[in-house]
Design a protein around this motif. Structure first.
Motif, PDB file in Angstrom:
ATOM      1  N   SER A 392       0.840  -1.203   0.000  1.00  0.00           N
ATOM      2  CA  SER A 392       0.000   0.000   0.000  1.00  0.00           C
ATOM      3  C   SER A 392       0.871   1.247   0.000  1.00  0.00           C
ATOM      4  O   SER A 392       0.593   2.212  -0.715  1.00  0.00           O
ATOM      5  CB  SER A 392      -0.934  -0.003   1.211  1.00  0.00           C
ATOM      6  N   ARG A 400      -5.826  -1.213   3.718  1.00  0.00           N
ATOM      7  CA  ARG A 400      -7.171  -1.751   3.930  1.00  0.00           C
ATOM      8  C   ARG A 400      -7.224  -2.725   5.091  1.00  0.00           C
ATOM      9  O   ARG A 400      -6.229  -3.349   5.441  1.00  0.00           O
ATOM     10  CB  ARG A 400      -7.645  -2.468   2.655  1.00  0.00           C
ATOM     11  N   VAL A 430      -3.580  -5.606  -4.001  1.00  0.00           N
ATOM     12  CA  VAL A 430      -3.333  -4.185  -3.756  1.00  0.00           C
ATOM     13  C   VAL A 430      -3.195  -3.422  -5.072  1.00  0.00           C
ATOM     14  O   VAL A 430      -3.723  -2.317  -5.231  1.00  0.00           O
ATOM     15  CB  VAL A 430      -2.072  -3.994  -2.885  1.00  0.00           C
ATOM     16  N   TRP A 433      -6.469  -2.463  -6.727  1.00  0.00           N
ATOM     17  CA  TRP A 433      -7.376  -1.847  -5.753  1.00  0.00           C
ATOM     18  C   TRP A 433      -8.522  -1.127  -6.441  1.00  0.00           C
ATOM     19  O   TRP A 433      -8.324  -0.347  -7.370  1.00  0.00           O
ATOM     20  CB  TRP A 433      -6.593  -0.874  -4.880  1.00  0.00           C
ATOM     21  N   GLN A 443     -10.772 -10.642  -4.213  1.00  0.00           N
ATOM     22  CA  GLN A 443      -9.624  -9.865  -4.668  1.00  0.00           C
ATOM     23  C   GLN A 443      -8.325 -10.663  -4.618  1.00  0.00           C
ATOM     24  O   GLN A 443      -7.382 -10.360  -5.346  1.00  0.00           O
ATOM     25  CB  GLN A 443      -9.490  -8.603  -3.804  1.00  0.00           C
TER      26      GLN A 443
END
Length: 515
Positions: A392, A400, A430, A433, A443
């Motif tokens: 991230s 998240r 990620v 996203w 995901q």
């Protein structure tokens, strides 16, 4: 629509422009003034014809040099730059007023408290952050920056509080308007502290929450100090190279080279040249890795894939510390520590003649086994959170939370690719996203896998009998080195030794060969 007016700093200039806009019935949304000779106006969209009449009239105003349309106001740029910065910061950030009420909050803070923005704005920060009285601090005669420990639920954070002062043109005393509160988790503080350490051993980079992994790290730390060959075993993706590098960094050889070599990626014809170098007509054409790593560490990844001829030369080097380049006859001495890794059963390969038994004993002086992710399930969620934070930050998106369903899926999955597979799955999630606040099962896009059976995304081909024979053959190959006679193996499996002898013959599993 937005206009940029280049002008002199004249009293009444803005009023003259606004009167023109009033004549056209244009509603002004915002106005920015710059000390560099610019005035910015934002208003509702107007037709092209109206704009064509308006611009010449503004240019005729005394002190106006030029006027043009622009895409954004300076205040808008500053606002969205600040918003982007707050959005991508991994730390939780709150902006509060003098009463301790939240005015601005970033996405990381929303994730930390588990609330949405409309639920937290205008509420006291002390509803969520306990351990410090913000209102009392802001009511002091002189408000200074503070740093203290606070809690959000059961989690502890280091809070840094910075007062916000607004300059007062009519006084030398600035006006207090509130404060910015930044929260850092112990894990993030630890990473920042470790990054400042110049003599880091490398083991700090290995996450170990489970007792099994902590025990492995304790073994590895002790073995790192011993200058003897080391064998690291474990399934693919468990982090064997990471552990080998940590052992090098914690050893007395840390200041010397660390060279990692993937034996599976080296063609048999080039393996000797890559390791030991090459001479042609007395001239050194290539220096080998062992020569280049003098004083340091050589890591032989997947040593089971090394060619037979390279095994012979490696054995000799381990025996007396000397070697000869390919095509040369000069004896060369090199002080190098050898660390090997494998995901295969070397004892079984020795039994089948695929790996030299004498070399096995030479590289197996010290050893430890890196457990699979299935054996250290306690580490799965902390690893996931670590990779989430890392990627991230790398991709500049908010960190998240992991949904409850996703946690259960992570803990229940077999992880045939171990930590490497988990790391790649988190990176994929990620990087794709979609703006959601939580990491979900969908995901991750993990292929279906059953422990002991493998992937089953595609329809299984073959009969039940073939599957049973494959399992039976695999079981016997694993057990035979430990029970090297038909009677011992038969007793272990609870069948007759004749049945075992027939099975060994059927699957071409031979007795241990002398090498």
């Amino acid at each position: 629509m937005r206009l940029e007016v280049s002008c002199l700093d004249r009293v009444g200039l803005a009023k003259d422009i606004l009167l023109i806009m009033e004549d056209y019935g244009i509603n002004l949304f915002a106005i920015d003034a710059s000390n560099q000779g610019f005035l910015y106006l934002q208003f509702a969209e107007v037709s092209f014809d109206t704009l064509s009449e308006l611009l010449p009239l503004i240019r005729k105003v005394e002190g106006v040099h030029d006027v043009r349309t622009v895409s954004f106001m300076p205040s808008e740029q500053e606002h969205y730059a600040l918003k982007t910065l707050l959005k991508t910061l991994p730390d939780s950030v709150f902006s509060i007023d003098v009463k301790g009420r939240v005015r601005i909050v970033n996405e990381s803070a929303l994730h930390t408290v588990g609330m949405s923005e409309h639920e937290i704005i205008d509420e006291s920060i002390n509803h969520w952050v306990q351990g410090f009285n913000f209102s009392r601090w802001l009511s002091e005669s002189t408000v200074l920056a503070q740093a203290t420990r606070v809690n959000i639920g059961e989690n502890e954070y280091l809070a840094e509080m910075l007062p916000i002062y607004l300059p007062d043109s009519g006084s030398d005393t600035p006006i207090l308007t509130g404060a910015v509160v930044s929260l850092k988790s112990p894990a993030r503080l630890g990473k920042q502290f470790n990054a400042l350490q110049s003599q880091s051993s490398g083991f700090e980079n290995v996450l170990a929450t489970s007792d099994k992994m902590k025990e492995v790290l304790a073994q590895a730390r002790r073995m790192a100090q011993l200058d003897a060959p080391l064998l690291i075993t474990g399934e693919t993706g468990t982090g064997k190279e990471l552990m080998s590098r940590a052992c090098h960094d914690a050893s007395m050889r840390r200041e010397q080279p660390f060279i990692a070599i993937n034996c599976a990626a080296m063609p048999d014809s080039a393996a000797e040249e890559e390791l030991f170098g090459y001479v042609n007509n007395g001239d050194v054409v290539k220096r080998g890795f062992i020569e280049e790593a003098k004083g340091g560490t050589i890591f032989l990844d997947e040593v089971a894939e090394m060619s037979k001829s390279a095994q012979v030369k490696l054995l000799r080097f381990l025996q007396d510390g000397t070697f000869r380049r390919v095509g040369g006859d000069e004896e060369i001495r090199s002080d190098v520590r050898i660390i090997c890794s494998t995901q295969k059963n070397l004892a079984e390969l020795c039994q089948s003649g695929e790996f030299r038994e004498d070399l096995y004993y030479r590289i197996h002086v010290l050893s430890f086994h890196v457990p699979s992710l299935r054996e250290r399930k306690v580490d799965i969620i902390p690893l996931t959170e670590m990779f989430l934070e890392h990627y991230s930050q790398q991709l500049s998106i908010p960190i998240r939370r992991i949904s409850g369903e996703c946690r259960e899926h992570l803990l229940g999955y077999a992880w045939p690719g171990n930590v490497r597979q988990l790391k790649n799955a988190i990176f994929r999630a990620v990087s794709m996203w979609d703006g959601s606040a939580e990491l979900t099962v969908e995901q991750l896009k993990l292929p279906s896998y059953a422990e002991g059976f493998g992937y089953f995304d595609h329809q299984f081909e073959g009969s039940l009998e073939q599957a049973m024979k494959q399992f039976e053959s695999s079981l016997l190959r694993r057990l035979y080195p430990a029970y090297p006679s038909t009677r011992q193996l038969a007793k272990k499996l609870g069948v007759s030794h004749t049945a075992i002898a027939n099975k060994l013959r059927e699957y071409k599993i031979s007795k241990q060969k002398e090498v």
